[in-house]
Enzyme design. Structure first.
Site, PDB file in Angstrom:
ATOM      1  CD  GLU A  97      -3.181  -0.964   0.141  1.00 51.16           C
ATOM      2  OE1 GLU A  97      -3.291   0.317  -0.349  1.00 51.16           O
ATOM      3  OE2 GLU A  97      -3.679  -1.689  -0.399  1.00 51.16           O
ATOM      4  CB  SER A 380     -57.884 -17.387  35.384  1.00 50.62           C
ATOM      5  OG  SER A 380     -59.204 -17.679  34.836  1.00 50.62           O
TER       6      SER A 380
END
Length: 782
Positions: A97, A380
């Site tokens: 690079e 319930s």
């Protein structure tokens, strides 16, 4: 002669004019270029450290501070420090690079000159000369767009970057920012992803491949393009040798190595879902996100920014319990079809800490709704909270309280019945709650409203964080319909208060958060005394009977562990039964909420859509008991058999099998009389209380019979019309009767009970709301 001299002077003058013009033109161009550069630099993004920060994953730890999972938020990245990058990797990157990185400034003018010539002949952008510094700038501040403006801004910001950071710091930034395909960022992450190695353990060939991959990540991805990947590796090795960073022998040896030797095998599906690597934790992560957003320390920040800042989140999760819960929700044989869903919450009974949670089968965060935090009609399971808790708390009724059961209870013109449509004579509070009878529950509800205030049930519920918009509740809410809609997390937190001596703790997942700079952010949760210890213990003692042979969930608690609990069932409105031709025993929502001294678990089941003929409904007691199977499977696997039991407080006295408050009533009798209710203002049957000797409990129905029932509300009346229900074939001698209601409000009701067979079989509740009637109510039985 003169003419010749004159001509020479003219030529010289012309040359000077041309040169002067060129100089002026060059100067003008330079001024223009400088001006344009300054203009672009002025328009450049502001240089700040926040833009240089990489997305860092959030790490989630369990209750034992062990790493459970990691959130990458779309960018899987593990940060590496410069000192931990091996020389071999540094050399590979530099050779590929920016070989002169440590020799030039922000811009390599030597490479730039060559790139300019290439761009002139090939068009702008055909050749790049970016240094590592420029690449860091591009990935931090700019886009990939190739233009003179972006290049000028890149140069300016690169100069700024090298003024603020040294070369090693910039190199470290580059190695953490770079993209390696498949959602992988940073060289450390790439080494793990492709080769399952730390950087120091990579071979020269592997280091060369990773150094060359970022140039065109998807083109050089070894999973998709293995030949291109090998060629790229060889090119990098050539460059390393050319720049004298490795010998020719090292180059040839590495070029001969096959990258597939240590490559991690991955399917296409695994590569696409790399961020979803821990699906068992998805529901818990969803709760973490909710709590993060609610914390004032993170106010004004986006959730994405928060969760990509490298947080360490320490939770109350038990990772093993979380895995067990989600695996059972996903795989247990308790589903009729793909449309059936389940959700569950497990809390630490003493602290309210969120131990585990499942938002549904195959739950995926963001994609799916978390069904564990969505409200559902509770049926319930609300009875201990709205009907029985208030009278024990405020009136100190004993568990032996005798309640006159009736076959029919009329409230403002609406008739209510037990699930078996029979009167059981005088029943104790214990039996009434254990068997989930409707009439006794309503009488307890009315008693608390008449003697403690019409808002007494709602106020009791509010203390365990079950909030109603209108505190003046009706019988629909008392039986789990109407506005009684809550989530599994809310119900688990409420029930845990019964198992924690009356102390309520809000369900909470996060203990603390530690930021990247070691700042600790604490998380608080609501904790309060919700009820007296005698109320909590007496309700708990009754609810332990739910798992006995005469309860609604016989044998469904883990063996050897003390559990208390309540089952519940909710149904559709009558028009839904008619529209979809549903069996009369079809139910929409089914529940169980159970707790031990260690864990509280609430399970809900339902369907994603309604279908004809009960295909997407819980039909009959076997299907309605499916949540009990999930409850037992999970609790059996995770509950320690340690002999722990709920401790009786000093405020409670035990008399035989019953309990009473020390300074409370010893015997009570609940009958029926004419009183006015605040809601209706008209005479209706309501509960009244008189002192009476203990009366033996009678039950008119064998415990093996099971019937369902409808309940009404006291809300505004509508026109009535008779309803017809198909016969049920669930069990011999079992009948199903509807009761009429005068509203269109959804109502839920009671669970049937079953006798204890040699091997206990779970039973459930089934209820539905009847259609409005246009004439005197008519009973219909099968």
């Amino acid at each position: 002669m003169a003419t010749t001299k004159s001509k020479k002077r003219n030529v010289k003058k012309t040359i000077l004019q041309i040169l002067g013009g060129l100089v002026i033109a060059f100067a003008a161009v330079m001024v223009l270029a400088i001006g344009l550069f300054l203009y672009y630099a002025w328009k450049a993004p502001s240089f700040n450290e926040a833009n240089l920060r990489d997305q860092l994953p959030t790490k989630i730890y369990d209750k034992n501070n062990q790493l459970a999972t990691v959130l990458y938020m779309g960018q899987r990245r593990e940060e590496v420090k410069f000192a931990d990058i091996p020389d071999q990797m540094r050399n590979a990157v530099l050779a590929t690079e920016d070989n002169r990185f440590y020799e030039h400034g922000a811009i390599d003018f030597k490479r730039l000159t060559g790139a300019v010539l290439k761009n002139i002949t090939g068009g702008f952008g055909s050749q790049g000369a970016s240094t590592l510094t420029q690449q860091v700038v591009k990935r931090s501040f700019l886009t990939d767009k190739k233009s003179i403006e972006r290049k000028a801004q890149e140069a300016y910001l690169s100069y700024r970057l090298e003024q603020e950071y040294d070369k090693n710091q910039i190199f470290e930034m580059y190695m953490n920012k770079i993209y390696y395909s498949d959602g992988i960022y940073g060289v450390k992450t790439a080494a793990k992803y492709y080769f399952n190695k730390d950087l120091k353990d990579l071979t020269l060939a592997e280091s060369a491949y990773l150094a060359g991959l970022p140039q065109i990540p998807n083109m050089y991805n070894i999973y998709d393009h293995p030949e291109a990947a090998e060629k790229r590796k060889d090119t990098v090795l050539y460059l390393m040798n050319r720049h004298n960073r490795i010998t020719q022998e090292q180059m040839k040896e590495a070029q001969a190595q096959d990258l597939h030797a240590n490559l991690v095998p991955r399917t296409a599906a695994e590569r696409q879902n790399i961020d979803q690597n821990d699906p068992v934790y998805a529901s818990y992560v969803n709760i973490i996100k909710q709590e993060i957003k609610s914390n004032k320390e993170f106010k004004g920040q986006s959730l994405s920014d928060i969760l990509t800042s490298g947080l360490s989140i320490y939770t109350n999760m038990d990772a093993n319990v979380q895995k067990t819960l989600q695996n059972n929700v996903d795989n247990l044989a308790v589903y009729k079809n793909k449309d059936q869903q389940a959700a569950a919450t497990i809390l630490d009974t003493k602290t309210g800490g969120l131990v585990a949670i499942s938002g549904g089968r195959g739950y995926q965060d963001v994609v799916d709704r978390n069904l564990a935090t969505d409200p559902h009609a509770v049926g319930s399971i609300i009875k201990p909270i709205l009907d029985y808790g208030p009278v024990i708390e405020g009136l100190k009724y004993p568990t032996s309280t005798q309640i006159q059961d009736e076959s029919v209870l009329d409230i403002n013109g609406s008739e209510f019945r037990n699930y078996d449509t029979l009167s059981h004579g005088n029943v104790t509070m214990r039996e009434a709650l254990r068997k989930s009878y409707n009439i006794p529950a309503l009488k307890m509800f009315q008693t608390s409203q008449s003697q403690l205030g019409y808002d007494a049930p709602a106020n009791f519920a509010k203390k365990v964080n079950l909030n109603y918009d209108n505190p003046e509740l009706g019988p629909a809410e008392a039986l789990g319909g109407g506005a009684s809609e809550f989530s599994t997390t809310q119900m688990a937190a409420a029930f845990s208060a019964f198992g924690n001596n009356g102390v309520y703790n809000e369900a909470h997942a996060i203990r603390k958060v530690v930021t990247q700079d070691d700042q600790t952010i604490t998380f608080s949760h609501t904790t309060r005394k919700a009820m007296e210890d005698y109320t909590a213990y007496m309700i708990t003692d009754i609810l332990k009977d739910v798992f006995t042979a005469d309860g609604t969930a016989p044998g469904m608690a883990p063996a050897g562990v003390n559990f208390a609990g309540k089952t519940g069932t909710a149904t559709y409105g009558d028009e839904v039964y008619q529209k979809y031709n549903l069996p009369s025993s079809a139910a929409k929502d089914v529940w169980i909420s159970g707790y031990s001294p260690q864990y509280t678990m609430t399970v809900w089941m339902g369907f994603t859509k309604i279908a004809q003929y009960g295909e997407n409904s819980f039909v009959g007691h076997v299907e309605q008991a499916l949540p009990q199977s999930l409850f037992k499977a999970v609790m059996t696997e995770v509950s320690p058999i340690d002999g722990q039991d709920f401790q009786k407080p000093d405020s409670v006295t035990e008399i035989g099998n019953e309990l009473q408050v020390n300074d409370g009533e010893t015997t009570k009798q609940i009958t029926s009389s004419e009183v006015k209710t605040e809601a209706a203002g008209t005479p209706v049957p309501a509960a009244s209380v008189t002192d009476t000797p203990n009366i033996p409990v009678t039950t008119d129905l064998p415990a093996t019979e099971r019937v369902t029932t409808e309940v009404m509300t006291t809300e505004k009346p509508t026109t009535e019309q008779p309803t017809t229900e198909p016969p049920t074939t669930e069990k011999p001698a079992t009948e199903k009767v509807t009761t009429e209601k005068v509203t269109t409000e959804k109502v839920t009701t009671e669970p049937p009970t079953t006798a204890a067979p040699a091997t206990p079989v779970p039973t459930t509740e089934a209820t539905r709301s009847a259609a409005p009637v246009t004439e005197a109510p008519k009973e219909k039985a099968s």
